[in-house]
Design a protein around this motif. Structure first.
Motif, PDB file in Angstrom:
ATOM      1  N   ASP A   1       2.576 -37.462  20.554  1.00 20.24           N
ATOM      2  CA  ASP A   1       1.833 -36.326  20.019  1.00 20.24           C
ATOM      3  C   ASP A   1       1.492 -35.360  21.141  1.00 20.24           C
ATOM      4  N   LEU A   2       1.559 -34.091  20.818  1.00 19.75           N
ATOM      5  CA  LEU A   2       1.208 -33.056  21.777  1.00 19.75           C
ATOM      6  C   LEU A   2      -0.048 -32.344  21.301  1.00 19.75           C
TER       7      LEU A   2
ATOM      8  N   PRO B   1      -2.602 -29.735  19.934  1.00 18.63           N
ATOM      9  CA  PRO B   1      -2.406 -28.573  19.062  1.00 18.63           C
ATOM     10  C   PRO B   1      -2.824 -27.251  19.706  1.00 18.63           C
TER      11      PRO B   1
ATOM     12  N   ILE C   1       4.603 -23.444  27.130  1.00 18.30           N
ATOM     13  CA  ILE C   1       5.436 -24.535  27.631  1.00 18.30           C
ATOM     14  C   ILE C   1       6.020 -24.078  28.958  1.00 18.30           C
TER      15      ILE C   1
ATOM     16  N   LEU D   1      10.668 -28.040  21.901  1.00 20.95           N
ATOM     17  CA  LEU D   1       9.226 -27.905  21.697  1.00 20.95           C
ATOM     18  C   LEU D   1       8.875 -26.514  21.180  1.00 20.95           C
TER      19      LEU D   1
ATOM     20  N   ASP E   1       5.421 -26.116  19.078  1.00 21.57           N
ATOM     21  CA  ASP E   1       4.445 -26.752  19.964  1.00 21.57           C
ATOM     22  C   ASP E   1       3.952 -25.802  21.050  1.00 21.57           C
TER      23      ASP E   1
ATOM     24  N   ILE F   1       2.071 -27.187  28.059  1.00 18.84           N
ATOM     25  CA  ILE F   1       2.862 -28.413  28.105  1.00 18.84           C
ATOM     26  C   ILE F   1       3.835 -28.276  29.266  1.00 18.84           C
TER      27      ILE F   1
ATOM     28  N   HIS G   1       5.078 -33.628  29.359  1.00 15.89           N
ATOM     29  CA  HIS G   1       6.150 -33.995  28.426  1.00 15.89           C
ATOM     30  C   HIS G   1       7.337 -34.398  29.300  1.00 15.89           C
TER      31      HIS G   1
END
Length: 185
Positions: free
Chosen positions: A38-39, A41, A46, A62, A67, A129, A156
């Motif tokens: 899970d990333l 919210p 990124i 992603l 994401d 991320i 990630h």
């Protein structure tokens, strides 16, 4: 009064240091991160660090999954065109035009962190991320979190099968980064 540290200790010191280094390497290797389930919210951005297979593709996936709203590719070689990146990532040029920024100035991980921080701050991102190889993630996180302490950086990791010699070099870089970070605080 006995000797606190005899000559024998100093003769064995390299062996002791090697054992500590080897145990640390085992911990480093067994603790390499896997891609998260899970990333967060709240990540609107990124950052992908170039330099290995699967990183760009993971970052684009992603982005396409929502994401993040924008993607920053750091450390792109000056000879690599946007068309090359589009082809490598397997995406349309329209996605690059709307949602992807490219950095060509970073030459190493510290440069990636500095350029990533400048990009995040200029765009008002407070959470991002970070996409890089699993073996590269521990050191990258230290540098990114130092460069932007006010930004939440979520890892990630991209799974790799790096050869042992490569992992040893990365572990040594990680140790140097840890030492530098400890001395700066």
């Amino acid at each position: 009064m006995g000797k606190a540290l005899g000559i024998g200790f100093f003769m064995k010191l390299p062996l002791y240091l090697l054992v500590v280094w080897a145990l640390g390497f085992v911990l480093f290797y067994t603790g390499l991160p896997a891609p998260p389930e899970d990333l967060p919210p709240d990540a609107k951005a990124i950052v992908v660090l170039t330099g290995g297979a699967g990183r760009l593709e993971a970052g684009v996936r992603l982005l396409e999954a929502g994401d993040g709203r924008r993607l920053f590719i750091s450390g792109v070689h000056r000879d690599v065109s946007t068309a090359d990146l589009t082809r490598m990532a397997g995406v349309s040029p329209d996605l690059f035009d709307c949602c992807i920024d490219i950095d060509r100035s970073a030459q190493n991980t510290l440069g990636n962190a500095r350029e990533g921080a400048a990009w995040a701050h200029s765009n008002g991102y407070d959470a991002l991320i970070l996409v890089t190889a699993d073996y590269h993630m521990p050191r990258s996180l230290i540098l990114f979190r130092r460069a932007m302490p006010d930004v939440t950086v979520t890892p990630h990791a991209v799974d790799t099968e790096a050869p042992l010699g490569f992992l040893i070099r990365e572990y040594n870089k990680y140790l140097i980064t840890l030492l530098r970070d400890a001395l700066n605080h």
